[in-house]
Design a protein around this motif. Structure first.
Motif, PDB file in Angstrom:
ATOM      1  N   GLU A  54      37.195  64.796 -45.701  1.00  0.00           N
ATOM      2  CA  GLU A  54      37.503  65.594 -46.888  1.00  0.00           C
ATOM      3  C   GLU A  54      39.009  65.796 -47.022  1.00  0.00           C
ATOM      4  N   HIS A  55      39.654  66.060 -45.873  1.00  0.00           N
ATOM      5  CA  HIS A  55      41.107  66.213 -45.882  1.00  0.00           C
ATOM      6  C   HIS A  55      41.769  64.926 -46.377  1.00  0.00           C
ATOM      7  N   ILE A 103      45.353  66.661 -38.177  1.00  0.00           N
ATOM      8  CA  ILE A 103      44.653  67.608 -39.054  1.00  0.00           C
ATOM      9  C   ILE A 103      43.536  68.353 -38.317  1.00  0.00           C
ATOM     10  N   ASP A 104      43.201  67.880 -37.083  1.00  0.00           N
ATOM     11  CA  ASP A 104      42.183  68.580 -36.287  1.00  0.00           C
ATOM     12  C   ASP A 104      42.300  68.140 -34.829  1.00  0.00           C
ATOM     13  N   ARG A 155      44.079  64.300 -49.592  1.00  0.00           N
ATOM     14  CA  ARG A 155      45.427  63.768 -49.376  1.00  0.00           C
ATOM     15  C   ARG A 155      45.672  62.551 -50.264  1.00  0.00           C
ATOM     16  N   PRO A 212      44.341  60.430 -42.420  1.00  0.00           N
ATOM     17  CA  PRO A 212      44.353  61.639 -41.580  1.00  0.00           C
ATOM     18  C   PRO A 212      44.019  61.290 -40.125  1.00  0.00           C
ATOM     19  N   ARG A 256      35.228  67.152 -41.891  1.00  0.00           N
ATOM     20  CA  ARG A 256      36.447  67.861 -42.322  1.00  0.00           C
ATOM     21  C   ARG A 256      37.605  66.881 -42.500  1.00  0.00           C
ATOM     22  N   GLY A 257      37.694  65.961 -41.563  1.00  0.00           N
ATOM     23  CA  GLY A 257      38.781  64.983 -41.635  1.00  0.00           C
ATOM     24  C   GLY A 257      38.690  64.090 -42.848  1.00  0.00           C
TER      25      GLY A 257
END
Length: 383
Positions: free
Chosen positions: A132-133, A111-112, A137, A89, A129-130
């Motif tokens: 976790e994304h 993604i952010d 993924r 990500p 957040r990244g």
């Protein structure tokens, strides 16, 4: 493309983050903040350095990249990462307060988005957040990979099952043909030869694999109805009288009734029923005319006559392929489809002789219909 990693729980020290920014002070600050948070950090001063680091590491758990950089900018780097390292990500950060830049970044796979200057809490929240994304993924990618492998495995098993099923079909057909040969030794080998001739012509007119299977089965079983014909008629050495001829001609319909009840032979049964029809409508059992006759049966009619003329019988010696070709040409438009006769006449005589020799060489070997419609097809170049 980097290989997918199994998504497992890891400590922060095992989590790898790549920070990309052309300004060394920014890289140092971001790396310091992330290092204090317990992450394993690598830095790069350009998109080229970032791609080299990605290739060496096989990807990172997260990539943080500036948008505005000399040479290859952050958005172009984003495109490359999305293509070559799809499970990594990317979070973009920049000092440019422009909604169009942010929108473009999201559209291209970010993604952010983080605006400079940012505080530690903002950076840590974006990183969490990244990561976790990225975990989700990778998990999705692994699931998809496992699913694809399962599908491939099941497809391979299904394909093998179909091959075995096709072979069982051919064994059934061979057994049926063998039963007829036991009754009528005079024409032993005829079914093999006429099948090879029929398939050769079918290939010449452009029939494909599935059609060839049908036509080879129909050709091989064309006389299967003769199993029901009384020996006194089937094996009679002389000419049949009118009543005997009527009984003999019933073999087309009798063979059709036998074969059509077998699901995988339903289409081939049409050839069995129509193999004695004539192009001008003078044939039997239904008096079909022209293209009312199935194409496979029209092709078979030529192949059948070719073998009948060139094969020895107790009452005569087999003629040459040249003589057979002349006889078939003479009956074009009456017994035979003229368009198919044209195709037949264009095929070299040597091809038929080679086919016959191939069949006779295998006379004592178990029959393989697959060989008849596959091995003998490419001989078109023989001449």
């Amino acid at each position: 493309m980097a290989s997918l990693r199994v998504p497992i729980e890891r400590s922060m020290a095992q989590v790898s983050i790549l920070v990309v920014d052309d300004e060394e002070p920014v890289r140092r600050v971001v790396a310091s903040l992330l290092d204090r948070a317990g992450y394993q950090v690598t830095t790069a001063g350009s998109a080229a350095q970032a791609l080299e680091a990605l290739r060496e590491a096989g990807g990172f758990d997260l990539l943080l990249s500036d948008v505005m950089m000399p040479g290859t900018d952050g958005l172009s780097l984003l495109d490359r990462v999305a293509e070559d390292f799809p499970t990594t990500p990317v979070v973009m950060f920049t000092a440019v307060h422009d909604i169009h830049v942010a929108t473009n970044a999201f559209r291209r796979g970010a993604i952010d988005y983080l605006l400079k200057p940012f505080v530690r809490a903002q950076l840590e929240a974006v990183v969490e957040r990244g990561l976790e994304h990225g975990r989700l993924r990778r998990q999705t990618a692994l699931y998809r990979q496992n699913l694809e492998e399962a599908v491939q495995e099941r497809t391979a098993r299904l394909r093998q099952t179909m091959v075995e099923l096709e072979r069982s079909y051919d064994i059934t057909i061979e057994a049926m043909g063998g039963a007829l040969d036991l009754r009528d030794e005079e024409t032993e080998g005829h079914s093999r030869r006429v099948t090879a001739y029929t398939v050769a012509m079918a290939r010449e007119v452009g029939m494909q694999a599935e059609e060839l299977k049908t036509i080879s089965r129909g050709a091989f079983l064309h006389d299967i109805g003769k199993i029901a014909t009384p020996d006194a008629i089937l094996l009679k050495p002389g000419r049949l009288d009118a009543d005997e001829t009527v009984i003999m001609r019933q073999h087309c319909a009798q063979g059709y009734e036998m074969v059509r009840k077998i699901p995988f032979l339903e289409e081939a049964a049409e050839i069995v029923l129509a193999h004695q029809e004539c192009y001008d409508g003078s044939g039997y059992p239904r008096g079909l005319k022209g293209e009312e006759i199935p194409l496979g049966a029209r092709i078979f009619a030529i192949a059948d006559t070719l073998d009948a003329i060139t094969s020895d019988r107790p009452y005569r010696k087999g003629a040459s392929f040249e003589a057979a070709r002349e006889e078939i040409a003479r009956w074009s438009g009456r017994q035979f489809d003229p368009a198919l006769v044209t195709v037949f006449l264009a095929m070299p005589l040597k091809r038929w002789a080679d086919l016959r020799a191939s069949i006779e060489k295998r006379a004592d070997a178990p029959l393989s219909l697959a060989a008849l419609h596959l091995d003998f097809g490419p001989m078109a170049s023989n001449g």
